[in-house]
Design a protein around this motif. Structure first.
Motif, PDB file in Angstrom:
ATOM      1  N   ASN A 190     -30.686 -21.117  67.068  1.00 25.45           N
ATOM      2  CA  ASN A 190     -31.793 -20.380  67.670  1.00 25.45           C
ATOM      3  C   ASN A 190     -31.310 -19.832  69.005  1.00 25.45           C
ATOM      4  O   ASN A 190     -30.856 -20.593  69.864  1.00 25.45           O
ATOM      5  CB  ASN A 190     -33.001 -21.297  67.894  1.00 25.45           C
ATOM      6  N   THR A 191     -31.402 -18.532  69.164  1.00 26.51           N
ATOM      7  CA  THR A 191     -30.938 -17.885  70.389  1.00 26.51           C
ATOM      8  C   THR A 191     -32.048 -17.912  71.441  1.00 26.51           C
ATOM      9  O   THR A 191     -32.535 -16.875  71.898  1.00 26.51           O
ATOM     10  CB  THR A 191     -30.455 -16.455  70.105  1.00 26.51           C
ATOM     11  N   SER A 192     -32.426 -19.114  71.825  1.00 22.96           N
ATOM     12  CA  SER A 192     -33.440 -19.308  72.855  1.00 22.96           C
ATOM     13  C   SER A 192     -32.914 -18.779  74.188  1.00 22.96           C
ATOM     14  O   SER A 192     -31.706 -18.559  74.364  1.00 22.96           O
ATOM     15  CB  SER A 192     -33.773 -20.790  72.990  1.00 22.96           C
ATOM     16  N   THR A 193     -33.806 -18.609  75.122  1.00 23.81           N
ATOM     17  CA  THR A 193     -33.416 -18.162  76.456  1.00 23.81           C
ATOM     18  C   THR A 193     -32.400 -19.134  77.055  1.00 23.81           C
ATOM     19  O   THR A 193     -31.395 -18.718  77.643  1.00 23.81           O
ATOM     20  CB  THR A 193     -34.657 -18.043  77.362  1.00 23.81           C
ATOM     21  N   SER A 231     -34.934 -13.619  66.054  1.00 25.32           N
ATOM     22  CA  SER A 231     -36.044 -14.409  65.529  1.00 25.32           C
ATOM     23  C   SER A 231     -35.644 -15.874  65.642  1.00 25.32           C
ATOM     24  O   SER A 231     -34.478 -16.186  65.883  1.00 25.32           O
ATOM     25  CB  SER A 231     -36.347 -14.038  64.076  1.00 25.32           C
ATOM     26  N   PHE A 232     -36.626 -16.754  65.484  1.00 24.91           N
ATOM     27  CA  PHE A 232     -36.370 -18.186  65.596  1.00 24.91           C
ATOM     28  C   PHE A 232     -36.748 -18.904  64.317  1.00 24.91           C
ATOM     29  O   PHE A 232     -37.614 -18.455  63.577  1.00 24.91           O
ATOM     30  CB  PHE A 232     -37.190 -18.792  66.740  1.00 24.91           C
ATOM     31  N   ARG A 233     -36.095 -20.051  64.097  1.00 29.29           N
ATOM     32  CA  ARG A 233     -36.462 -20.940  63.000  1.00 29.29           C
ATOM     33  C   ARG A 233     -37.145 -22.158  63.578  1.00 29.29           C
ATOM     34  O   ARG A 233     -36.670 -22.716  64.563  1.00 29.29           O
ATOM     35  CB  ARG A 233     -35.217 -21.359  62.221  1.00 29.29           C
ATOM     36  N   GLY A 234     -38.282 -22.532  62.996  1.00 33.92           N
ATOM     37  CA  GLY A 234     -38.993 -23.725  63.433  1.00 33.92           C
ATOM     38  C   GLY A 234     -40.415 -23.415  63.829  1.00 33.92           C
ATOM     39  O   GLY A 234     -40.686 -22.433  64.516  1.00 33.92           O
ATOM     40  N   GLU A 235     -41.311 -24.281  63.384  1.00 30.32           N
ATOM     41  CA  GLU A 235     -42.738 -24.093  63.642  1.00 30.32           C
ATOM     42  C   GLU A 235     -43.071 -24.039  65.131  1.00 30.32           C
ATOM     43  O   GLU A 235     -44.035 -23.385  65.533  1.00 30.32           O
ATOM     44  CB  GLU A 235     -43.550 -25.210  62.970  1.00 30.32           C
ATOM     45  N   VAL A 236     -42.270 -24.702  65.961  1.00 34.48           N
ATOM     46  CA  VAL A 236     -42.529 -24.729  67.392  1.00 34.48           C
ATOM     47  C   VAL A 236     -42.561 -23.321  67.993  1.00 34.48           C
ATOM     48  O   VAL A 236     -43.199 -23.087  69.015  1.00 34.48           O
ATOM     49  CB  VAL A 236     -41.498 -25.625  68.117  1.00 34.48           C
ATOM     50  N   PHE A 237     -41.913 -22.365  67.321  1.00 29.56           N
ATOM     51  CA  PHE A 237     -41.820 -21.006  67.846  1.00 29.56           C
ATOM     52  C   PHE A 237     -42.975 -20.108  67.419  1.00 29.56           C
ATOM     53  O   PHE A 237     -43.067 -18.972  67.878  1.00 29.56           O
ATOM     54  CB  PHE A 237     -40.480 -20.379  67.446  1.00 29.56           C
ATOM     55  N   GLU A 271     -27.940 -11.018  63.463  1.00 29.86           N
ATOM     56  CA  GLU A 271     -26.857 -10.425  62.673  1.00 29.86           C
ATOM     57  C   GLU A 271     -25.477 -10.657  63.282  1.00 29.86           C
ATOM     58  O   GLU A 271     -24.471 -10.207  62.734  1.00 29.86           O
ATOM     59  CB  GLU A 271     -27.103  -8.921  62.525  1.00 29.86           C
ATOM     60  N   GLU A 272     -25.421 -11.354  64.412  1.00 27.12           N
ATOM     61  CA  GLU A 272     -24.149 -11.600  65.099  1.00 27.12           C
ATOM     62  C   GLU A 272     -23.558 -12.937  64.640  1.00 27.12           C
ATOM     63  O   GLU A 272     -24.212 -13.968  64.732  1.00 27.12           O
ATOM     64  CB  GLU A 272     -24.347 -11.610  66.616  1.00 27.12           C
ATOM     65  N   SER A 273     -22.310 -12.915  64.172  1.00 26.60           N
ATOM     66  CA  SER A 273     -21.684 -14.128  63.636  1.00 26.60           C
ATOM     67  C   SER A 273     -21.583 -15.237  64.683  1.00 26.60           C
ATOM     68  O   SER A 273     -21.645 -16.423  64.341  1.00 26.60           O
ATOM     69  CB  SER A 273     -20.302 -13.810  63.066  1.00 26.60           C
ATOM     70  N   ALA A 274     -21.465 -14.894  65.955  1.00 22.09           N
ATOM     71  CA  ALA A 274     -21.359 -15.908  67.005  1.00 22.09           C
ATOM     72  C   ALA A 274     -22.625 -16.761  67.108  1.00 22.09           C
ATOM     73  O   ALA A 274     -22.582 -17.866  67.656  1.00 22.09           O
ATOM     74  CB  ALA A 274     -21.088 -15.240  68.357  1.00 22.09           C
ATOM     75  N   PHE A 275     -23.742 -16.268  66.564  1.00 21.51           N
ATOM     76  CA  PHE A 275     -25.007 -16.983  66.674  1.00 21.51           C
ATOM     77  C   PHE A 275     -25.521 -17.491  65.327  1.00 21.51           C
ATOM     78  O   PHE A 275     -26.675 -17.910  65.226  1.00 21.51           O
ATOM     79  CB  PHE A 275     -26.064 -16.089  67.335  1.00 21.51           C
ATOM     80  N   ARG A 304     -40.848 -14.527  63.666  1.00 20.40           N
ATOM     81  CA  ARG A 304     -40.609 -13.184  63.140  1.00 20.40           C
ATOM     82  C   ARG A 304     -39.675 -12.430  64.087  1.00 20.40           C
ATOM     83  O   ARG A 304     -39.584 -12.730  65.279  1.00 20.40           O
ATOM     84  CB  ARG A 304     -41.936 -12.427  63.003  1.00 20.40           C
ATOM     85  N   LEU A 305     -38.995 -11.434  63.555  1.00 20.21           N
ATOM     86  CA  LEU A 305     -38.100 -10.610  64.369  1.00 20.21           C
ATOM     87  C   LEU A 305     -38.900  -9.966  65.502  1.00 20.21           C
ATOM     88  O   LEU A 305     -39.977  -9.421  65.278  1.00 20.21           O
ATOM     89  CB  LEU A 305     -37.453  -9.535  63.491  1.00 20.21           C
ATOM     90  N   HIS A 306     -38.370 -10.055  66.714  1.00 19.56           N
ATOM     91  CA  HIS A 306     -39.028  -9.462  67.877  1.00 19.56           C
ATOM     92  C   HIS A 306     -37.965  -9.090  68.906  1.00 19.56           C
ATOM     93  O   HIS A 306     -36.820  -9.534  68.840  1.00 19.56           O
ATOM     94  CB  HIS A 306     -40.045 -10.443  68.488  1.00 19.56           C
TER      95      HIS A 306
END
Length: 134
Positions: free
Chosen positions: A83-86, A17-23, A75-79, A28-30
């Motif tokens: 935001n795990t964007s492409t 999921s992402f944080r920020g209105e731009v998303f 749920e991954e500590s590395a992230f 939400r989780l997807h």
């Protein structure tokens, strides 16, 4: 500069999921499925007249992606906290492949590589890339 290149392909399936209105609704989780291309570049072919061993390149890309595949990246500590964007995932994969090149996992000839580019295809109409030197 003229460069030779070899590209190998694999894929991953992740949730995030992402944080920020731009998303928008992607806050939400997807799930996402990415086709991943890793391109290895060099100015001159190695002593075996190749850019990189394609079998080893495929194996190491698969190993790097195995650390992400079927995971909820939230749920991954590395992230944590990003935001795990492409685009961000392309950089993570490229950096992890670079670490494997430096460790010798792609063979001694791969130490002469000049760069790596990783492209994550979100769909047939959208993708993002990250390129780095070695």
């Amino acid at each position: 500069m003229t460069l030779f290149s070899v590209t190998v392909r694999d894929h991953i399936m992740i949730a995030h999921s992402f944080r920020g209105e731009v998303f928008g609704p992607a806050q939400r989780l997807h799930g996402a499925t990415f086709v991943v291309d890793a391109t290895f570049r060099r100015a001159a072919l190695d002593a075996d007249n190749i850019v990189v061993d394609i079998g080893l390149a495929s194996q190491e890309l698969n190993a790097v992606l195995g650390q992400l595949n079927y995971r909820n990246l939230d749920e991954e500590s590395a992230f944590a906290g990003i935001n795990t964007s492409t685009e961000a995932l392309a950089q993570v994969i490229a950096d992890r492949l670079a670490d494997r090149v430096h460790a010798g996992a792609l063979g001694e000839g791969a130490r002469g590589l000049d760069g790596i580019a990783v492209t994550l295809h979100e769909s047939h109409i959208a993708w993002a890339s990250y390129e780095r030197t070695l």
